[in-house]
Write a protein that holds these residues in place. Structure first.
Motif, short mmCIF file in Angstrom:
data_model
loop_
_atom_site.label_atom_id
_atom_site.label_comp_id
_atom_site.label_asym_id
_atom_site.label_seq_id
_atom_site.Cartn_x
_atom_site.Cartn_y
_atom_site.Cartn_z
N SER A 112 0.81 -1.22 0.00
CA SER A 112 0.00 0.00 0.00
C SER A 112 0.84 1.27 0.00
O SER A 112 0.34 2.35 -0.36
N VAL A 113 2.10 1.18 0.41
CA VAL A 113 2.95 2.37 0.46
C VAL A 113 4.17 2.27 -0.45
O VAL A 113 4.93 3.23 -0.58
N ASN A 114 4.37 1.12 -1.07
CA ASN A 114 5.55 0.91 -1.91
C ASN A 114 5.58 1.95 -3.03
O ASN A 114 4.60 2.16 -3.74
N GLY A 115 6.72 2.62 -3.14
CA GLY A 115 6.87 3.66 -4.14
C GLY A 115 6.54 5.05 -3.62
O GLY A 115 6.88 6.05 -4.26
N ARG A 116 5.90 5.13 -2.48
CA ARG A 116 5.54 6.42 -1.88
C ARG A 116 6.31 6.70 -0.60
O ARG A 116 6.39 7.85 -0.18
N CYS A 117 6.85 5.67 0.01
CA CYS A 117 7.54 5.81 1.29
C CYS A 117 8.97 5.28 1.20
O CYS A 117 9.23 4.35 0.42
N THR A 118 9.83 5.89 1.99
CA THR A 118 11.22 5.44 2.08
C THR A 118 11.62 5.37 3.54
O THR A 118 11.50 6.36 4.26
N ILE A 119 12.09 4.20 3.96
CA ILE A 119 12.58 4.03 5.32
C ILE A 119 14.10 4.10 5.30
O ILE A 119 14.73 3.60 4.37
N SER A 120 14.66 4.75 6.30
CA SER A 120 16.11 4.84 6.40
C SER A 120 16.49 4.87 7.88
O SER A 120 15.62 5.04 8.74
N ARG A 121 17.78 4.70 8.15
CA ARG A 121 18.22 4.71 9.55
C ARG A 121 19.58 5.35 9.65
O ARG A 121 20.39 5.31 8.71
N ASP A 122 19.82 5.94 10.81
CA ASP A 122 21.12 6.50 11.15
C ASP A 122 21.60 5.75 12.37
O ASP A 122 21.13 6.02 13.49
N ASN A 123 22.48 4.81 12.18
CA ASN A 123 22.91 3.96 13.28
C ASN A 123 23.68 4.74 14.35
O ASN A 123 23.61 4.41 15.53
N ALA A 124 24.36 5.77 13.96
CA ALA A 124 25.11 6.57 14.93
C ALA A 124 24.17 7.31 15.88
O ALA A 124 24.53 7.61 17.02
N LYS A 125 22.94 7.58 15.41
CA LYS A 125 21.96 8.30 16.22
C LYS A 125 20.87 7.38 16.75
O LYS A 125 19.93 7.85 17.39
N ASN A 126 20.97 6.09 16.46
CA ASN A 126 19.93 5.13 16.88
C ASN A 126 18.55 5.60 16.44
O ASN A 126 17.57 5.54 17.21
N THR A 127 18.46 6.08 15.22
CA THR A 127 17.24 6.71 14.73
C THR A 127 16.80 6.08 13.41
O THR A 127 17.64 5.77 12.55
N VAL A 128 15.50 5.91 13.28
CA VAL A 128 14.91 5.43 12.04
C VAL A 128 13.95 6.49 11.53
O VAL A 128 13.31 7.19 12.32
N TYR A 129 13.89 6.63 10.22
CA TYR A 129 13.06 7.65 9.58
C TYR A 129 12.08 6.99 8.61
O TYR A 129 12.33 5.91 8.07
N LEU A 130 10.97 7.68 8.38
CA LEU A 130 10.03 7.25 7.36
C LEU A 130 9.61 8.50 6.57
O LEU A 130 8.91 9.35 7.11
N GLN A 131 10.08 8.59 5.34
CA GLN A 131 9.68 9.67 4.46
C GLN A 131 8.44 9.22 3.69
O GLN A 131 8.49 8.20 3.01
N MET A 132 7.36 9.96 3.85
CA MET A 132 6.10 9.59 3.20
C MET A 132 5.71 10.69 2.22
O MET A 132 5.56 11.85 2.60
#
Length: 121
Positions: free
Chosen positions: A62-82
């Motif tokens: 349902s979100v493929n092509g519209r969302c991008t997940i990424s992570r910054d391991n140094a900051k222990n952070t995960v992102y979701l660009q929608m």
């Protein structure tokens, strides 16, 4: 202990974009996979996107092509660009992470408190 704190939710019009962030803090030895889930009113919680420790990602159809997940391991952070948000994306979004709090190699799932995303038509 361990805490996951989400941010970036809000209200947007259809076609708009949001970027969610989730930062893990506390007694963290290692983080494995990280993911975003969502739960709309009256529906079950569903997986939106997942990123493995090595960086490979997968998405719900349902979100493929519209969302991008990424992570910054140094900051222990995960992102979701929608992007290209739709009214049916309206839900509470939760982040999840598999976290080890010691060198034992045992990972446990931790959840954030959720952040509301509302998309109006």
């Amino acid at each position: 202990q361990v805490q996951l704190e989400e941010s970036g939710g809000g209200s947007v019009q259809a076609g708009g974009s949001l970027r969610l962030s989730c930062a893990a803090s506390g007694r963290i030895f290692s983080i494995n996979g990280m993911g975003w889930y969502r739960q709309a009113p009256g529906k079950q919680r569903e997986l939106v996107a997942f990123i493995a420790g090595g960086g490979s990602a997968n998405y719900a159809d349902s979100v493929n092509g519209r969302c991008t997940i990424s992570r910054d391991n140094a900051k222990n952070t995960v992102y979701l660009q929608m992007n290209s948000l739709k009214p049916e994306d309206t839900a509470v979004y939760y982040c999840n992470a598999g976290i080890s709090t010691s060198s034992s190699g045992t990972y446990r799932p931790f959840w954030g408190q959720g952040t509301q995303v509302t998309v109006s038509s």
